[in-house]
Design a protein around this motif. Structure first.
Motif, PDB file in Angstrom:
ATOM      1  N   ARG A   1      53.574  29.314 -10.737  1.00  0.00           N
ATOM      2  CA  ARG A   1      55.128  28.864 -11.748  1.00  0.00           C
ATOM      3  C   ARG A   1      54.788  27.314 -11.440  1.00  0.00           C
ATOM      4  NH1 ARG A   1      60.307  32.257 -10.773  1.00  0.00           N
ATOM      5  NH2 ARG A   1      60.777  29.999 -10.470  1.00  0.00           N
ATOM      6  N   ALA A   2      54.876  27.066 -13.001  1.00  0.00           N
ATOM      7  CA  ALA A   2      55.018  25.839 -13.003  1.00  0.00           C
ATOM      8  C   ALA A   2      56.597  25.545 -14.251  1.00  0.00           C
ATOM      9  CB  ALA A   2      53.479  24.857 -13.341  1.00  0.00           C
ATOM     10  N   VAL A   3      57.280  24.977 -13.450  1.00  0.00           N
ATOM     11  CA  VAL A   3      58.473  25.228 -13.770  1.00  0.00           C
ATOM     12  C   VAL A   3      59.036  24.118 -14.230  1.00  0.00           C
ATOM     13  CG1 VAL A   3      61.344  25.667 -13.445  1.00  0.00           C
ATOM     14  CG2 VAL A   3      59.208  27.269 -12.954  1.00  0.00           C
ATOM     15  N   SER A   4      58.915  23.177 -15.460  1.00  0.00           N
ATOM     16  CA  SER A   4      60.105  22.047 -15.764  1.00  0.00           C
ATOM     17  C   SER A   4      61.118  22.190 -16.040  1.00  0.00           C
ATOM     18  CB  SER A   4      59.266  21.918 -17.360  1.00  0.00           C
ATOM     19  OG  SER A   4      60.482  20.445 -17.755  1.00  0.00           O
ATOM     20  N   GLY A   5      61.653  20.690 -15.346  1.00  0.00           N
ATOM     21  CA  GLY A   5      63.404  20.882 -14.968  1.00  0.00           C
ATOM     22  C   GLY A   5      64.067  20.095 -16.544  1.00  0.00           C
ATOM     23  N   LEU A   6      63.069  20.592 -17.324  1.00  0.00           N
ATOM     24  CA  LEU A   6      63.840  19.799 -18.626  1.00  0.00           C
ATOM     25  C   LEU A   6      64.769  21.371 -18.775  1.00  0.00           C
ATOM     26  CD1 LEU A   6      61.096  18.202 -20.366  1.00  0.00           C
ATOM     27  CD2 LEU A   6      63.126  17.356 -19.274  1.00  0.00           C
ATOM     28  N   PRO A   7      66.183  20.752 -19.887  1.00  0.00           N
ATOM     29  CA  PRO A   7      66.972  21.862 -20.823  1.00  0.00           C
ATOM     30  C   PRO A   7      66.597  22.984 -21.275  1.00  0.00           C
ATOM     31  CG  PRO A   7      67.877  19.879 -20.657  1.00  0.00           C
ATOM     32  CD  PRO A   7      66.497  19.423 -20.049  1.00  0.00           C
ATOM     33  N   GLY A   8      66.292  24.239 -20.811  1.00  0.00           N
ATOM     34  CA  GLY A   8      65.590  25.596 -22.360  1.00  0.00           C
ATOM     35  C   GLY A   8      64.539  25.256 -21.647  1.00  0.00           C
ATOM     36  N   PHE A   9      63.380  25.181 -21.019  1.00  0.00           N
ATOM     37  CA  PHE A   9      62.192  25.201 -21.046  1.00  0.00           C
ATOM     38  C   PHE A   9      62.215  26.882 -20.201  1.00  0.00           C
ATOM     39  CE2 PHE A   9      59.046  26.067 -17.853  1.00  0.00           C
ATOM     40  CZ  PHE A   9      57.945  25.848 -18.501  1.00  0.00           C
ATOM     41  N   LYS A  10      61.987  27.550 -20.942  1.00  0.00           N
ATOM     42  CA  LYS A  10      61.331  29.034 -20.102  1.00  0.00           C
ATOM     43  C   LYS A  10      60.196  28.961 -19.807  1.00  0.00           C
ATOM     44  CE  LYS A  10      62.875  31.154 -25.014  1.00  0.00           C
ATOM     45  NZ  LYS A  10      62.755  30.004 -25.709  1.00  0.00           N
ATOM     46  N   ILE A  11      61.011  29.373 -18.403  1.00  0.00           N
ATOM     47  CA  ILE A  11      59.672  29.927 -17.126  1.00  0.00           C
ATOM     48  C   ILE A  11      58.570  31.269 -17.814  1.00  0.00           C
ATOM     49  CG2 ILE A  11      59.392  31.021 -14.510  1.00  0.00           C
ATOM     50  CD1 ILE A  11      62.355  29.341 -14.041  1.00  0.00           C
ATOM     51  N   SER A  12      57.361  30.893 -17.719  1.00  0.00           N
ATOM     52  CA  SER A  12      56.279  32.027 -17.185  1.00  0.00           C
ATOM     53  C   SER A  12      55.444  32.290 -16.076  1.00  0.00           C
ATOM     54  CB  SER A  12      54.769  31.787 -18.365  1.00  0.00           C
ATOM     55  OG  SER A  12      54.783  30.676 -17.943  1.00  0.00           O
ATOM     56  N   GLU A  13      55.511  33.601 -16.005  1.00  0.00           N
ATOM     57  CA  GLU A  13      55.106  33.771 -14.745  1.00  0.00           C
ATOM     58  C   GLU A  13      53.020  34.049 -14.630  1.00  0.00           C
ATOM     59  OE1 GLU A  13      57.274  36.331 -12.070  1.00  0.00           O
ATOM     60  OE2 GLU A  13      58.226  34.053 -11.099  1.00  0.00           O
ATOM     61  N   GLN A  14      52.474  33.237 -14.131  1.00  0.00           N
ATOM     62  CA  GLN A  14      51.475  33.643 -14.449  1.00  0.00           C
ATOM     63  C   GLN A  14      50.710  34.391 -12.663  1.00  0.00           C
ATOM     64  OE1 GLN A  14      48.343  30.429 -14.802  1.00  0.00           O
ATOM     65  NE2 GLN A  14      46.352  31.697 -15.553  1.00  0.00           N
ATOM     66  N   PRO A  15      50.315  35.694 -13.434  1.00  0.00           N
ATOM     67  CA  PRO A  15      49.974  36.637 -12.328  1.00  0.00           C
ATOM     68  C   PRO A  15      48.732  36.057 -11.613  1.00  0.00           C
ATOM     69  CG  PRO A  15      49.764  38.158 -13.688  1.00  0.00           C
ATOM     70  CD  PRO A  15      50.731  36.539 -14.898  1.00  0.00           C
ATOM     71  N   VAL A  16      47.684  35.752 -10.531  1.00  0.00           N
ATOM     72  CA  VAL A  16      46.381  35.783 -10.739  1.00  0.00           C
ATOM     73  C   VAL A  16      45.321  36.667 -11.042  1.00  0.00           C
ATOM     74  CG1 VAL A  16      47.291  33.920  -8.507  1.00  0.00           C
ATOM     75  CG2 VAL A  16      46.629  36.130  -8.414  1.00  0.00           C
ATOM     76  N   LEU A  17      46.292  37.514 -10.409  1.00  0.00           N
ATOM     77  CA  LEU A  17      45.553  38.547 -11.806  1.00  0.00           C
ATOM     78  C   LEU A  17      45.683  39.347 -12.361  1.00  0.00           C
ATOM     79  CD1 LEU A  17      42.967  40.344  -8.843  1.00  0.00           C
ATOM     80  CD2 LEU A  17      42.135  38.653 -10.842  1.00  0.00           C
ATOM     81  N   ALA A  18      45.651  39.148 -13.521  1.00  0.00           N
ATOM     82  CA  ALA A  18      46.885  39.937 -15.074  1.00  0.00           C
ATOM     83  C   ALA A  18      47.086  41.508 -14.287  1.00  0.00           C
ATOM     84  CB  ALA A  18      45.949  40.477 -16.065  1.00  0.00           C
TER      85      ALA A  18
END
Lengths: 795, 397, 277
Positions: free
Chosen positions: A89-106
């Motif tokens: 997870r690489a989240v930005s604190g900028l307002p409105g940023f949508k979070i993606s979760e990258q599973p290490v294996l799909a």
């Protein structure tokens, strides 16, 4: 007083020979020249097994099943095996940023070609690939989001189904644009840059093993930022950081490609911890090209408003960056696009400005910041626009720039986006470049026909490179990594050597030499006796690592600060040994000197470590070892800059572009080692030429990358890169130790813009303007034919 | 496994290798000579360049088994080499390396140029190094270093060596192995089973074809009759080059395999198709999808046909539109134009087969039984005929 | 990127090789220098059961004059030709072509026979040899047959090789003193796949011209009698008589849909003709 007997090394030559400003050959060269560098793939551990990954052949699909042949069940691991591993997870604190979760294996879906689906382990890579080939993927294709601009259309497939759209982040920066709208000159263009693959000659590589005695996972990985990788690994694996050691050995080129926490790293660590394998994975070129075309894809709808005399009234821009499927750790999916808005105006003055940016999710691999990050695209867009303004105003392109560039007496200068330009004389650099490339003679030449039928053009571009920007800048992004004080450890050895430990990583930049030069500058110690230790979390202070052209400023400052502490303590001890007042001694040429006597540092070191009985009673107990932190006086970054000017000859029939002459006038502040700085510029230029003319990863509408060998993805070779003429200005940064500025990326920023401007200058008589990089032969010929077609009188 | 004997850096080495092991992996993994780097493993980047029988060669696309009896020199073997020593010092002086990854291969190629080039002409040096990519230095220092060494040596009166002294003909490294006496070396691979694709009963999705080819054929039978023939999917499938059915088809669904060959590349796409027909418009559509497990590639394709009455309804013009998309490794690797060339050839052949078969059927329904058509042999006859006709046409102009 | 497993045979002589190839019944791939097949094997695009290595066969590594032609063994490398280790009957034309194939390290192993057998449309010999009037000699257990190169190359990666057959040699006729040669290719960088190739051999004395337009992602266009390119007859003034429209029409007929591509091909052909003039 004589040198200590133990020191057999020749006396260092003092002063300019080895310190700041010395054009010194590199200490690290010899091992590489003998094939004895040690890259990840060269590491040999007992029981080492190879890993090959099963990767998604499709850009977007639902995973219905992964069939593993029964006999390989113990050697193949899929997402269900790694259920306990947390996604990246690489989240930005900028307002409105949508979070993606990258599973290490799909898991559930695959979201880009090359995404990891299963891990296969075997004694050799070839056998691991055999196993991988036997794994059957049952995938249900989904419509691929392959075009970042269409990705925002209603009804488009969603990369992340729980989002309402495909936009990671939208930003808007505006300083009232309205007053600009009635400007007499208004030029509008659509400009774009192709997706690229950073293509270091060495791909990524990972070796993982678990040491039960130390209860520690050791990960050898080609990482520009080993400490950051440790942060991320600890999060994903849920283990304490003390149980992880990251070793980053020699790296065959980074450029940003190795500034990331990789799913492959997490997978191999899991294998080492949970399955007790000692494993390696070496990224091959096919994996690199098909799964890691991760940079540079920008699109600009841009309008520039100007007075008749070329003075800028304002810029209005909508920029889109294809961020790929996930947010990479630690830089996130939005750094690049959001950065566009803040850096677009650059060193130009203007009263009005508006920029909207979109970081768009697509079914491509996640983006990473490549050398120059957003600046290459921004420079391409803005500098092409300035040429368009010049054409409209009937002015020389250089003149338009001179009328808008920040003047030296305005320094330091806060531009319209509040970027704080620390120093420099941009107009002077422009004047020198114009003189060196001799625009006037090109103009004369253009009036005559070339004997070979080619068309001549000249173009230039200006960029600035904000480097070593720190806490105040990155805290605003709110990404998982915010640089604070950079630390370095310096320690004298009992025989008078110096060990320097830094958390940044040197992978071509020559820091084993330049940091030794910094130590020499402070301590006068022979650089031959200085060892720079880096690339190991167990041996070095915490650091966010090597990125953003920061290492010379930050680690250089830290080394300087640490050495200053040692210098003070050494002087104190030296004064006692010389029986002088500490206030009366100084450190020169590696010796503590009084009015008539002196003592070598090596003798002082010998005394501290081996004859403590001779030390003064009030000696500083910290001794000849210091770990110090450093930050420049202002952490808004140093601003190096340059003007690139190029003359090209174009064959309109074949669409080929030859670079006849290339001039770079560059101001990188005080240069620690001009030879290495030149090398960075030359190398950056080569990559910039790649962006301008050669490198492109095309995708089809199914999201398939189409240039997956080096026969298709063209990297510039020796015949494509001319030797440029360099001119250095050295305006010291007022904020950094020694006045140094970061210069690692600049060479790669300006060339696409300068070359595009030169091409357009050459083709202007034909009514052709190229606005998309790379400027390939086919694009040129198509544009020329289209222009001829348009000119043909209606029959 | 194959036993080979190679001289590496003047040391005789005997080893058993898998035939598929390339020379670079052999040196790195068996002999721990890790100075030979792998950058692309397809012969482009030059990082793996080393000397075989004294000549530069790519070790990533040279199999170790093919080097039986050869003399191999890696960067580690050049420590005391005179030219390499001069080059090393020039490389350091001119800052001709940064990350060092390309350096061993670069030095090998540079050494060859120093040996062979008459003069230190910059263009010749750059061309001579064109097969070695460096991502760091912009080549400036490298070219300067090589030039300085050549200049210096020629100044010292050291003459270039034509052909680097090679007299033997043929691929470097070849022909050194014991000939005749130990002529055959062989090994059998571990059996890798060809996995069966798990058959899925999923709906065949609609798709938009990347490439579409149009063809038309004329059948001497009324549209209604031809339309009925199109209902016989076995017959249609038999016209598709390389296609075979793997299960009994239904009027709506068919399962099969299409084998395609592009030069040495072959793929077998196993899958299924759904069939749609509309008698009111005399048209139909077959949409299919298939997977080639070995290359992890998949294809989607559709055949659309539309029957138009001609000759007052006595004959039929069959308008064919054949579209496909290709995904996976084959799409990513095979140069697009080559695939397109193949697809257009296959389309032409399909139309041709269709014409023959349906005409035959139309005829046979009246006169004689249908005979099987060998699709493969037809292809090139058709093509060659077409090209020749074009050329003849033009030449007559 | 490691090849799938295969068996490997290195026959001792040509007869043994041909017998082995016949025995393999199509399941084998032949390797000489391996500079084209090697990458495809590593990429697993090609996964043969058996590889037969013919690079060691002495019979295929010789070259010599035989009457009015030069017989070049299939395993002669581009480097052998470039360096002049074999005789030249083309007044350096072949040496120049060879010297610009891929890179030196590739030329030291890549062979002329291998290149032809692979039949990559962008490969140099595929276009250059037809213009030189060369033939290939093919061998199988049934004997030998000769084919003009343009009849041998049948499409992208497609040749006239029958199962069990290999290229044994290339037969290149001696170039007449009055013949003019031009060879131009468009690459974005040296060693890259050519995007356009033109080879012309023009002999105004005899009023003859041969032209090849290659790298069209199919078999090259070979005009054995290229007079049509010059308004119907080949004279000393052929350079001025070149009619680009004829070349353009040929490319349209060959299916080159993109006008820019055609434009580049015509420009390259014009340059080859200029070079010959």
């Amino acid at each position: 007083m004589s040198d200590g007997e133990r020191v057999s090394a020749p006396r260092m030559t003092a002063g300019p020979g080895q310190g700041i400003g010395a054009r010194m050959p590199r200490k690290e060269d010899d091992r590489f020249l003998r094939g004895r560098g040690q890259y990840v793939a060269d590491i040999r551990l007992a029981g080492l097994q190879d890993v090959a990954f099963v990767r998604s052949p499709l850009a977007h699909a639902r995973i219905k099943a992964v069939h593993v042949p029964e006999r390989y069940r113990q050697l193949v691991f899929t997402a269900s095996d790694l259920a306990a591993v947390k996604p990246i997870r690489a989240v930005s604190g900028l307002p409105g940023f949508k979070i993606s979760e990258q599973p290490v294996l799909a898991t559930g879906k695959v979201r880009h070609v090359g995404e990891l689906v299963a891990i296969c382990v075997a004694p050799t890579r070839a056998e691991a690939e055999d196993i991988a080939a036997s794994v059957i993927l049952d995938l249900e294709p989904l419509p691929a989001v392959h075009d970042m601009r269409k990705a925002r259309d209603a009804g488009t497939a969603l990369v992340h189904e729980h989002w309402a759209d495909n936009v990671f982040l939208e930003t808007l920066f505006e300083v009232d644009i309205a007053p600009a709208l009635d400007a007499p000159i208004k030029v509008t263009r659509e400009i774009s840059t192709a997706r690229q693959c950073m293509s270091p000659l060495e791909g990524r590589g990972v070796v993982a093993t678990f040491d039960h005695r130390l209860d520690q996972l050791t990960l050898y990985t080609g990482a520009q930022m080993p400490h950051i990788v440790r942060n991320g690994l600890s999060d994903c694996l849920g283990i304490e950081q003390g149980r992880i050691r990251i070793v980053s050995p020699d790296i065959g080129g980074g450029f940003g490609h190795k500034g990331i926490l990789l799913p492959e790293e997490v997978c191999l660590c899991w294998l080492a911890m949970q399955k007790h394998f000692t494993v390696r994975w070496i990224e091959d070129r096919r994996e690199h090209l098909s799964a890691s075309a991760n940079c540079r894809e920008h699109h600009y709808d841009i309008t520039v408003y100007a007075e008749r005399d070329g003075r800028l009234r304002g810029i209005d821009c909508e920029a889109t960056v294809d961020s790929g499927a996930y947010s990479s750790y630690p830089f996130s999916a939005c750094l690049e696009a959001a950065q566009v808005a803040s850096i677009l105006p650059g060193p130009y003055r203007m009263p009005a400005y508006r920029c909207r940016t979109f970081s768009v999710a697509t079914n491509k691999c996640p983006i990473l910041p490549y050398r120059g990050v957003a600046r290459t695209g921004v420079c391409f867009a803005l500098e092409i626009m300035l040429d368009a303004v010049a054409a409209e105003a009937g002015l020389e392109p250089a003149e338009v720039r001179l009328r808008n560039l920040v003047q030296p007496d305005e320094m330091p200068f806060d531009n319209i986006t509040n970027k704080h330009f620390d120093s420099g004389d941009y107009p002077e650099a422009m004047r020198r470049a114009v003189a060196a490339i001799d625009v006037a003679s090109v103009r004369r030449r253009q009036l005559k026909q070339e004997a070979d039928g080619r068309l001549i053009g000249t173009g230039l571009s200006v960029y600035c490179e904000q480097a070593a920007h720190g806490t105040s800048v990155y805290a605003g992004w709110g990404i998982p990594m915010v640089p604070g004080h950079e630390q370095a450890s310096a320690r004298m050895t009992p025989d008078g050597g110096l060990e320097i430990r830094v958390g940044v990583h040197s992978h071509g930049q020559g820091m084993e030499t330049t940091l030794a030069q910094v130590a020499h500058e402070i301590l006068g110690i022979d650089t031959a006796k200085v060892r720079v230790i880096h690339g190991d979390t167990a041996l070095t202070p915490y650091s966010t690592g090597t990125w953003g052209s920061r290492s010379m400023v930050m680690a250089g400052g830290a080394v300087g600060t640490a050495c200053e502490k040692i210098a003070e303590r050494a002087k104190h001890i030296g004064a006692k040994l010389l029986q002088l007042d500490p206030a009366s001694v100084s450190l020169r040429d590696g010796r503590v000197c009084g009015p008539t006597s002196s003592i070598d540092l090596s003798e002082i070191a010998h005394t501290w470590y081996r004859r403590p009985q001779d030390l003064p009673p009030d000696v500083d107990p910290a001794g000849l070892e210091s770990t110090s932190g450093y930050k420049p006086q202002r952490d808004s970054g140093t601003f190096s800059y340059a003007v690139h000017a190029v003359t090209v000859a174009i064959d309109p029939d074949l669409g080929s572009v030859e670079l006849l002459d290339y001039v770079i006038v560059e101001d990188g502040g005080v240069l620690v080692n001009p030879m290495i700085v030149d090398g960075q510029i030359y190398g950056g230029l080569a990559q910039g030429i790649g962006t301008a003319l050669y490198e492109e990863m095309p995708f089809d509408s199914a999201g398939q990358p189409l240039a997956t060998t080096l026969a298709d993805y063209l990297l510039p070779g020796p015949t494509e890169v001319p030797e440029p003429r360099l001119d250095h200005m050295e305006t010291p940064s007022p904020y950094t130790m020694f006045g140094v500025k970061g210069i690692g990326e600049g060479g790669a920023i300006a060339p696409p813009a300068a070359i595009a401007n030169a091409v357009n200058d050459a083709l202007r008589p034909l009514g052709v303007e190229l606005l998309h990089s790379p400027i390939s032969p086919r694009r040129i010929v198509e544009a020329v034919l289209a222009a001829r077609e348009a000119e043909r009188p209606a029959a | 496994m194959t036993e080979i004997g190679i001289e590496v850096n003047a040391r005789a080495v005997k080893a058993w290798v898998e035939p598929r092991t390339h020379l670079a992996d052999f040196l790195r993994d068996h002999l721990n000579l890790t100075g030979t780097h792998l950058g692309c493993e397809h012969g482009v980047c030059g990082a793996c360049t080393l000397l075989i029988d004294g000549m530069p060669a790519r070790s990533c696309i040279t199999f170790a088994a093919a080097c039986d009896g050869a003399h191999v020199t890696t960067i580690e073997g050049l420590d005391d080499d005179e030219i390499a020593t001069e080059l090393r010092s020039a490389f350091t002086r001119e800052h001709a390396l940064q990350c060092g990854y390309c350096t061993p291969g670069m030095l090998i190629s540079a050494r060859d140029l120093v040996l062979r080039l008459d003069a230190a002409n910059e263009r010749d040096i750059r061309l001579g190094l064109a097969g070695n990519l460096c991502r760091c230095t912009g080549y400036v220092g490298i070219v300067r270093a090589v030039r300085s060494v050549i200049e210096d040596r020629r100044k010292r009166g050291i003459r270039p060596v034509l052909s680097a002294g090679r007299e033997q003909l043929g691929p470097v490294g070849s022909g050194n192995g014991a000939r005749g006496s130990r002529a055959q070396v062989s090994s059998r691979p571990a059996n890798v089973e060809a996995p069966e694709r798990a058959s899925s009963a999923a709906a065949i999705p609609d798709f938009v074809a990347d490439k579409i080819f149009e063809q038309h054929v004329t059948i001497a039978a009324p549209p209604a009759e031809v339309f009925a023939m199109f209902g016989d999917i076995k017959q249609i499938a038999a016209c598709l080059p390389g296609a075979s059915l793997t299960a009994e088809p239904t009027p709506e669904h068919v399962e099969g395999l299409i084998e395609v060959r592009l030069g040495p590349i072959s793929a077998g796409f196993r899958g299924s198709a759904r069939i749609g027909r509309d008698a009111s418009t005399m048209s139909g559509r077959i949409v299919g999808t298939g997977n080639d497990q070995r290359s992890r590639s998949s294809t989607q394709g559709e055949i659309r046909y539309h029957l138009v009455p001609i000759e007052q309804g006595a004959a039929t013009r069959v308008e064919l539109s054949i579209g496909y998309s290709l995904q996976g490794m084959l799409a990513q690797i095979a140069r697009e134009g080559l695939v397109r060339d193949l697809a257009s050839r296959l389309t032409a052949e399909f139309a041709r087969n269709l014409e023959r078969r349906l005409s035959g059927t139309a005829e046979s329904q009246r006169t004689r039984p249908a005979s099987p058509v060998d699709g493969g042999a037809l292809l090139f006859d058709v093509l060659r005929g077409r090209v020749r006709a074009i050329l003849r046409g033009l030449l007559r102009r | 990127m490691k090849a799938a497993p295969f068996a490997y045979e290195r026959p001792s002589d040509l007869n043994a090789a041909v017998a082995l190839i016949a025995e393999a019944d199509g399941a084998a791939k032949i390797i000489a220098g391996g500079q084209s097949l090697g990458p495809m094997l590593n990429l697993r695009l090609v996964q043969p059961e058996l590889i037969i290595d013919i690079a060691g066969l002495a019979e295929l590594k010789q070259a010599g004059r035989s009457g009015d032609e030069l017989l070049i063994g299939a395993c002669i490398t581009h480097g052998d030709i470039e360096d002049g280790r074999i005789p030249d009957v083309t007044r350096s034309a072949m040496r120049c072509v060879a010297g610009a194939i891929a890179y030196r390290a590739v030329r030291n192993r890549g062979t002329i026979g291998g290149s032809l057998s692979h039949a990559d449309p962008a490969a140099d010999w595929v276009s250059a040899l037809p213009a030189l009037g060369a033939k290939v000699r093919l061998r199988s257990i049934n004997g030998v047959r000769d084919l003009a190169v343009e009849h041998f190359i049948r499409g992208a990666l497609e040749t006239a090789l029958q199962p069990g057959e290999i290229v044994e040699a290339v037969r290149v006729p001696v170039m007449r003193p009055s013949a003019r040669w031009g060879y131009v290719k468009a690459c974005r960088k040296p060693g890259e796949f050519a995007h356009a190739i033109a080879a012309v051999m023009i002999d105004p004395e005899r009023g003859a011209a041969c032209a090849v337009i290659g790298a069209i992602e199919a078999a090259p266009i070979v005009l054995r009698d290229a007079a049509s390119l010059f308004g119907g007859s080949v004279t000393g003034n052929f350079r001025r008589q070149f009619d680009a429209r004829v070349a353009e029409a040929l490319l349209v007929e060959a299916g080159l849909a993109n006008a820019a591509d055609r434009h580049i091909h015509v420009a390259v052909l014009r340059r080859a003709i200029d070079e010959a003039a």
